[in-house]
Design a protein around this motif. Structure first.
Motif, mmCIF file in Angstrom:
data_model
loop_
_atom_site.group_PDB
_atom_site.id
_atom_site.type_symbol
_atom_site.label_atom_id
_atom_site.label_comp_id
_atom_site.label_asym_id
_atom_site.label_seq_id
_atom_site.Cartn_x
_atom_site.Cartn_y
_atom_site.Cartn_z
ATOM 1 N N PHE A 7 -1.124 -8.116 7.975
ATOM 2 C CA PHE A 7 -1.887 -9.313 7.598
ATOM 3 C C PHE A 7 -3.122 -9.466 8.490
ATOM 4 N N ASP A 23 -1.665 -1.306 2.715
ATOM 5 C CA ASP A 23 -0.496 -1.912 3.354
ATOM 6 C C ASP A 23 0.478 -0.835 3.779
ATOM 7 N N MET A 35 -7.108 -11.143 -3.266
ATOM 8 C CA MET A 35 -6.101 -10.331 -2.580
ATOM 9 C C MET A 35 -5.496 -9.273 -3.486
ATOM 10 N N ILE A 40 -5.547 -7.342 6.005
ATOM 11 C CA ILE A 40 -5.882 -8.315 4.966
ATOM 12 C C ILE A 40 -6.974 -9.281 5.427
ATOM 13 N N ARG A 89 1.757 -10.121 -1.641
ATOM 14 C CA ARG A 89 1.881 -8.784 -1.063
ATOM 15 C C ARG A 89 3.263 -8.494 -0.487
ATOM 16 N N TYR A 146 -0.691 -14.318 1.092
ATOM 17 C CA TYR A 146 -0.153 -13.036 1.541
ATOM 18 C C TYR A 146 1.340 -12.943 1.205
#
Lengths: 301, 285
Positions: free
Chosen positions: B192, B178, B170, B196, B106, B102
């Motif tokens: 997250f 997001d 991902m 995610i 991201r 993550y």
């Protein structure tokens, strides 16, 4: 304006902290178990060290002894690892590629064959080793009994115990077990080749073999490269089957770097030399991985 | 589609086809036979194995071999140990990998690529490289012969591959999600946890399968770090058992079956998934 600046500084700090916290578990594991120990290994590889007392610095003596002193068996172990790598690259991979190409041609039972060929990959190497020991057993093993049944009793052999055949008896199961793995990777690549490309070549009058040679193989080159890297670095790391089948014998004839490394720790208390072997393994793995990548790049047009 | 079939048929030589099938079937036999052999000799007495009936089905199905493997050979305990060590390692590896991925994919920050490359070193580094210092530290701390002695290294060794697989999954999640979450007031952790983690369910299976096989079958570390019988995993247990039963093949066969068949049975049902997870692990690297 000034307010904005402090605010963005704060959010930046917050962001940095969050990134750090997200990475923390991974970094702790990775550095704690892999990177830091390797740094220690490099440091210790220049020492004479028994693991308990503080070591003494001896420069590159360990490395020199490794290559010069026959009693360490490093050259034998390296030679064996390279022999295994050779057979993997030149016997196992071409055979895996052949199977992948054949299965890519939509024969009936494709899924069945694929599933069966991959099965040995899932089995623990310790189990595979035990099984093959039963196959090689000089008195009751299937191999000798099959030879006897076929009328070749004179070919019967103490496969694992004879220095001439000991390494071979490790190489065969190693190759056998991972054919399915490489085949699966290559098969995924073959299936990824666009059907249009294949069809176009067929319409131009190419035979199946020509399509494979000039269309499919160039397309899956990156996968072949990955397979070659895995096969070579995997061979350098061989441990399980040697420990189980020959236990590095007879008389150290089938020693490989990893078994040697273990002996340095448990039989000879030479932790410094053990570290040297670790470092050599890292160097060899990276050197081969880079060399193979480079060799494949050269050939790309 | 039809066109292609017609052309393939026209070109292929029937003799070649027969040869190809012979090759495919023979190789299939060579792959199945050891498993069949293992299963049958696990149910035989020595008299049968050493006598006339080497490769046939057992005349008398000797299930007592399994009870000797379980009772005298402690295979039940080793099985539980393997399950425990493997499961915990997988959870730690997946958790750490998801968090790291993550942050690496991201969140935009300088150094993300470099950090990722750093983690990818683990794909090439041989495990053996760290065994000496880790062993020395663990023995100084009197930390050998615990479950955690294996769990922590296993989590570390599977981490690189887990991050690699996780990254693949991902980057497929749209960034709009997001942003939407951010607008709704979620911080990085909220995004997250709520966006995610639930969306990565397919990744868990892929990583889990890959990590499972790595840990379940690992032998070198288990052999070096575990010396007491209470914490042995299956591979080490089998090695110990085969040392104890050098002449009695049946119980060894039973132990091999106990260690192998659960994996194989799961594989028969999930073969596609399992194959895909191996492909995901290697092809992207």
């Amino acid at each position: 304006m000034a307010e904005n600046k402090t605010k963005s500084k704060n959010t930046n700090f917050r962001k940095g902290l969050d990134i750090f916290l997200f990475l923390l578990p991974g970094i702790l594991l990775f550095v704690g178990i892999l990177i830091a120990p390797i740094a220690v290994s490099i440091y210790r590889s220049f020492q004479k060290w028994n693991g308990f007392t503080p070591g003494t610095f001896i420069g590159i003596k360990n490395y020199r002894d490794l290559f010069m002193s026959g009693s360490i068996n490093w050259m034998t172990s390296l030679k064996n690892a390279l022999i295994i790598a050779f057979f993997s690259v030149f016997i196992q991979l071409p055979f895996s590629l052949l199977l992948a190409l054949l299965l890519g041609r939509k024969y009936k039972g494709e899924r069945f064959f694929l599933t069966v060929y991959f099965m040995p990959v899932l089995i623990s190497t310790v189990v595979i080793g035990q099984l093959w020991l039963k196959i090689y057993n000089p008195d009751y093993g299937i191999l000798n009994r099959a030879l006897e049944a076929l009328g070749h009793a004179d070919w019967k052999h103490i496969w694992v115990g004879d220095p001439k055949t000991a390494l071979g008896s490790v190489v065969v199961p190693t190759i056998w077990q991972y054919v399915g793995y490489h085949m699966l990777l290559m098969y995924a690549g073959v299936k990824g080749v666009s059907p249009d490309l294949r069809e176009a070549a067929m319409l131009d009058g190419a035979t199946n073999w020509q399509v494979d040679r000039y269309v499919v193989i160039p397309c899956i080159k990156p996968i072949i490269r990955t397979s070659v890297i895995f096969a070579v670095t995997g061979s350098l790391k061989t441990y399980d089957l040697v420990r189980i089948i020959t236990n590095a014998g007879p008389t150290h004839k089938t020693e490989v770097p990893s078994t040697l490394l273990e002996d340095m720790l448990f039989l000879r208390n030479r932790y410094g030399m053990g570290s040297t072997i670790s470092v050599m393994l890292i160097i060899l793995c990276f050197a081969f991985a880079l060399a193979i990548s480079w060799a494949f790049k050269e050939k790309e047009y | 589609m039809q066109l292609e079939e017609r052309y393939t048929l026209k070109k292929s030589n029937p003799a070649v086809k027969v040869l190809v099938y012979i090759l495919l079937v023979v190789w299939a036999f060579i792959n199945i036979f050891p498993i069949y052999f293992m299963f049958t000799f696990s149910l035989k007495s020595n008299e049968e194995i050493f006598g006339a009936n080497v490769v046939g089905l057992p005349k008398e199905w000797l299930w007592s071999n399994y009870s000797s493997a379980m009772n005298t050979g402690n295979m039940g305990l080793y099985f539980v140990n393997s399950v425990l060590v493997t499961t915990v390692s997988i959870f730690i590896s997946i958790g750490a990998a998801m968090m790291a991925t993550y942050a690496l994919t991201r969140i935009k920050w300088r150094g993300a690529e470099l950090t990722n490359a750093f983690f990818m070193l683990g794909l090439t580094i041989p495990l053996q490289a760290s065994i000496v210092p880790v062993y020395v530290v663990l023995s100084k701390l009197h930390w050998l012969n615990h479950y955690s002695t294996l769990i922590i290294p296993y989590s570390a060794f599977t981490l690189s591959m887990s991050i690699l697989i996780c990254t693949g999954f991902m980057v497929d999640i749209p960034y709009d999600l997001d942003e939407a979450a951010r607008i709704d007031g979620c911080g990085l952790w909220g995004t997250f946890g709520r966006i995610i983690v639930p969306l990565l369910k397919p990744a868990y299976a892929t990583i889990g399968i890959y990590a499972f096989l790595q840990c379940w079958n690992e032998f070198m570390f288990a052999n070096v770090f575990i010396s007491d019988s209470a914490h042995r995993t299956l591979p080490v247990g089998i090695k110990a058992l085969s040392g104890a039963y050098t002449t009695d093949w049946g119980p060894i066969g039973a132990a091999l079956v106990i260690a192998t068949f659960p994996t194989l049975i799961v594989y028969i049902f999930l073969c596609r998934r399992i194959q895909d997870s191996f492909i995901a692990g290697a092809v992207k690297g």
